[in-house]
Write an enzyme that holds these catalytic residues in place. Structure first.
Site, short mmCIF file in Angstrom:
data_model
loop_
_atom_site.label_atom_id
_atom_site.label_comp_id
_atom_site.label_asym_id
_atom_site.label_seq_id
_atom_site.Cartn_x
_atom_site.Cartn_y
_atom_site.Cartn_z
N GLU A 6 108.67 -5.96 76.98
CA GLU A 6 109.25 -6.24 78.19
C GLU A 6 108.79 -7.26 79.05
O GLU A 6 108.40 -7.14 80.58
CB GLU A 6 108.79 -4.48 79.04
CG GLU A 6 109.82 -3.57 78.41
CD GLU A 6 110.17 -2.46 79.43
OE1 GLU A 6 110.36 -2.74 80.73
OE2 GLU A 6 110.25 -1.17 79.26
N HIS A 49 102.80 1.56 81.09
CA HIS A 49 102.23 2.08 79.86
C HIS A 49 100.64 2.05 79.67
O HIS A 49 100.34 0.63 80.51
CB HIS A 49 103.01 1.32 78.80
CG HIS A 49 104.31 1.88 78.57
ND1 HIS A 49 104.84 2.42 77.25
CD2 HIS A 49 105.39 1.77 79.11
CE1 HIS A 49 105.83 2.68 77.38
NE2 HIS A 49 106.41 2.52 78.45
#
Lengths: 440, 440
Positions: A49, A272
């Protein structure tokens, strides 16, 4: 390398949640990530990402001294978001784009535009050939009604195919990434059982991190508890996987995850948690120093290959310019369509307010012109998206070629040191080989 | 296998030019191709441009006894057009879709819709692991002004990457296909020099066929001479390539091409000439009888793998039904949009003929409704294309999983013969393993 020699490898993996202007505190978090990576000096850093190439370039600049080798995998409309930083030279790269990846009209989920993929980099770790993979699978937006399950299963299937078929010659395989699957999910089992990969969380001798190795936790500032239902505390969907070969054993001595906010900072690195695995490689057989498959190629052939590669890069660059021009034309035409529409609306505006009054602008022309404007806008928008994807693919190929050329030139330089008189320093058309700057 | 044992392998490659209703004498030519393949009994048959799955199934039925193993590679909107028939069991398959493949709006060239790719199949040839590749690159429509050159160079780059990275464990590599490149073209040189593949036309001890090994010739009924300018007699763009390994040497003893019309028939098989290569493999090291990488896996793990695979196939099938339903809905909505448009036109038609007369249908409603109909038609058309691509990818994955399951079951059966008491004949949920019919 002596018999049963040990090599330690520290691997880092993080889904950076790097959507510019949308992800919270994006630039601040990249700064934190950069500082931490500089300090920690892992051997291999696998990021997901990293949606903006600018952010990749920011990290690249920041990590020049600690991680001189890097690769950013380009794909889809936005990009694959995958990046690798390494202390060790990257000899070769390859990207596999998953055939299924959500739906373009589910724009709020955005996965389709990301062009999800698995990237491979081949490194030489103390004489061992290491195949490193970084990937990011389609997100699961609802556990109960998961409309993307079949897409994710096919992605897991393709991931295991890609790893299995490309890693036959590798001494060590390391996979890092956000699989968006729980450990017992079908795709995970498919991947693990087919490839024989082992989970560093399960295998580690020592662990320090979140309960059950969770990587998406309720204690993370950026996570809303509703997202995690029915898993109150969190879930484990990010992994570092590994396997050895007949030549090399591999063990995980220590594994850790971050636990939400970073000590000394108000923020976590991402939504995360980050993973770090300390792996130990034990090689049985004296390893070779060369790592890629061109090592047996004679010098002349290598030089010829470099020439061919230069020519291919030129051709791809021509294609790049062409695609850029076409995209620019599409954008310009789109803007003209928009201007025309505004002009028409402006002309029509005044009599429109006086309903019932005679219109100087004939209605039929008005509607036809408006339809034309909309058609132009739609067409140019679709073309713009298409050319962006073309550009990404061309840039990706060019990047991989540049990296391959750099690796070949290094090999040629090696030859010229050991065999100073046998190296053709010039390509057939008289151009200096070193003119092909690998970092150009 | 004894030291320096020889194995002969006959390989066939043909671009079938199989566009139903558009390619001339399509069904008649498939009949001819089927009969010839039945008679010639090549070990490996590599076909390109088999655009319709019906034609693949026709050949599959026809070749059941001579070539019991086959695979059709699905991709893109129409398909990849790639098919393989084999006398020897196919243990594994994998498909790589090229990232660039022309433009969707160049519909008359059609390459984009074909989803061009390279397909791989892993066979066991007398104890040797053979990686077989079949591919078809983007066509060159104009030699002088080739607007697809960069796309073809990127395809050649990805082809060499795919072959190089997936064939590390192979004893023999065989590549067949229509590369749409002349032997000295950049993409060809990139492919050959990077992979070390050798050209069977160049290497063959004996040759019988068209001058210079040409595969697109002026003497072919279906070729207009204008297409070939400036190459009056023809060009060579189809290839059978091969390479051995440290374990196996490979030679080409004989190569042939067809020469336009088939003796005894009025027609050629295709607009391309067919290639046949008789290869000879010489193995130095006693080969293993197993061929794929699951050979060292214990029986329990294999049975578990079969179960996981069954589950994955079920999930993919659920996805397939869902995609089929969505495509059906898109088609139905599209038809309704079309019907609405016709209805509107019919209502508006009568007053339209009497221009100047007052219209019962208000103009603004007329145009808005028409715009709505067009929007519906366009959206449903795009959705239909998208769902077709999704279906193709899901079907492709399901096909590959079925084939893999078949291969695993064969291995399990092998175990049950050698170790009759140690085989779990039932999966954990009590389902018979044999319930997973590989040819279902």
């Amino acid at each position: 390398m002596a018999d049963k020699d040990c090599v330690g490898v520290r691997v880092f993996s993080l889904n950076c949640w790097g959507i510019r202007y949308l992800s919270k505190h994006c630039s601040q978090r990249y700064q934190m990530i950069g500082e931490m990576l500089c300090k920690e000096q892992h051997d291999i850093v696998l990021l997901q990402e990293v949606w903006s190439e600018k952010d990749f370039l920011y990290l690249k600049t920041k990590l020049t001294s600690t991680h001189p080798h890097s690769h950013y995998f380009k794909s889809g409309v936005i990009g694959s978001g995958l990046a690798i930083f390494s202390k060790h030279r990257i000899h070769d790269t390859f990207l596999y784009r998953y055939s299924l990846n959500g739906y373009p009209y589910m724009a709020h989920h955005g996965d389709w535009f990301g062009g999800k993929a698995v990237g491979m980099a081949i490194l030489n770790l103390a004489g061992l050939t290491a195949n490193i993979y970084v990937t990011h699978l389609h997100a699961e937006y609802s556990r109960e009604k998961d409309s993307y399950l079949s897409h994710r299963v096919v992605q897991a299937w393709e991931l295991q195919q890609f790893i299995r078929h490309t890693s036959t010659g590798a001494d060590v395989v390391i996979v890092g990434g956000d699989l968006n699957m729980h450990p017992q999910d079908l795709g995970c089992r498919l991947l693990m059982s087919y490839t024989g990969l082992r989970d560093s969380y399960v295998e580690t001798a020592k662990f320090d991190g979140c309960e059950n190795g969770m990587t998406l936790i309720a204690d993370n500032l950026f996570i809303s508890k509703n997202e995690l239902i029915p898993f109150e505390k969190g879930i484990r969907i990010d992994y570092i996987l590994f396997k050895g070969s007949s030549k090399t054993d591999i063990y995980c001595d220590f594994m850790s995850t971050t636990k939400g906010s970073v000590p000394g900072h108000a923020l976590p690195y991402s939504d995360h948690e980050a993973l770090t695995a300390e792996l130990r490689l034990e090689s049985h057989i004296p390893a070779q120093t060369g790592s890629d498959k061109t090592q047996d190629t004679p010098t002349e052939k290598l030089a010829e290959l470099v020439d061919t590669l230069t020519e291919a890069r030129t051709e791809v660059k021509v294609g790049l310019h062409c695609a850029e021009r076409m995209r620019y034309t599409a954008a310009r035409t789109g803007v003209m369509g928009l201007a025309l529409l505004f002009l028409e609306l402006a002309i029509a505006a005044v009599p429109c307010f006086a309903l019932g009054a005679e219109q100087p602008f004939p209605r039929i022309s008005f509607y036809l012109l408006a339809a034309l404007c909309f058609a132009i806008l739609l067409t140019t928008f679709l073309l713009y998206i298409f050319y962006t994807m073309e550009l990404k693919s061309l840039q990706g190929a060019e990047d991989q070629m540049r990296l391959a050329a750099g690796s070949l030139q290094e090999k040629l330089r090696g030859f010229s040191v050991t065999q100073p008189h046998s190296v053709p320093q010039r390509s057939p058309d008289g151009e200096q080989l070193c003119a092909l700057d690998p970092e150009e």
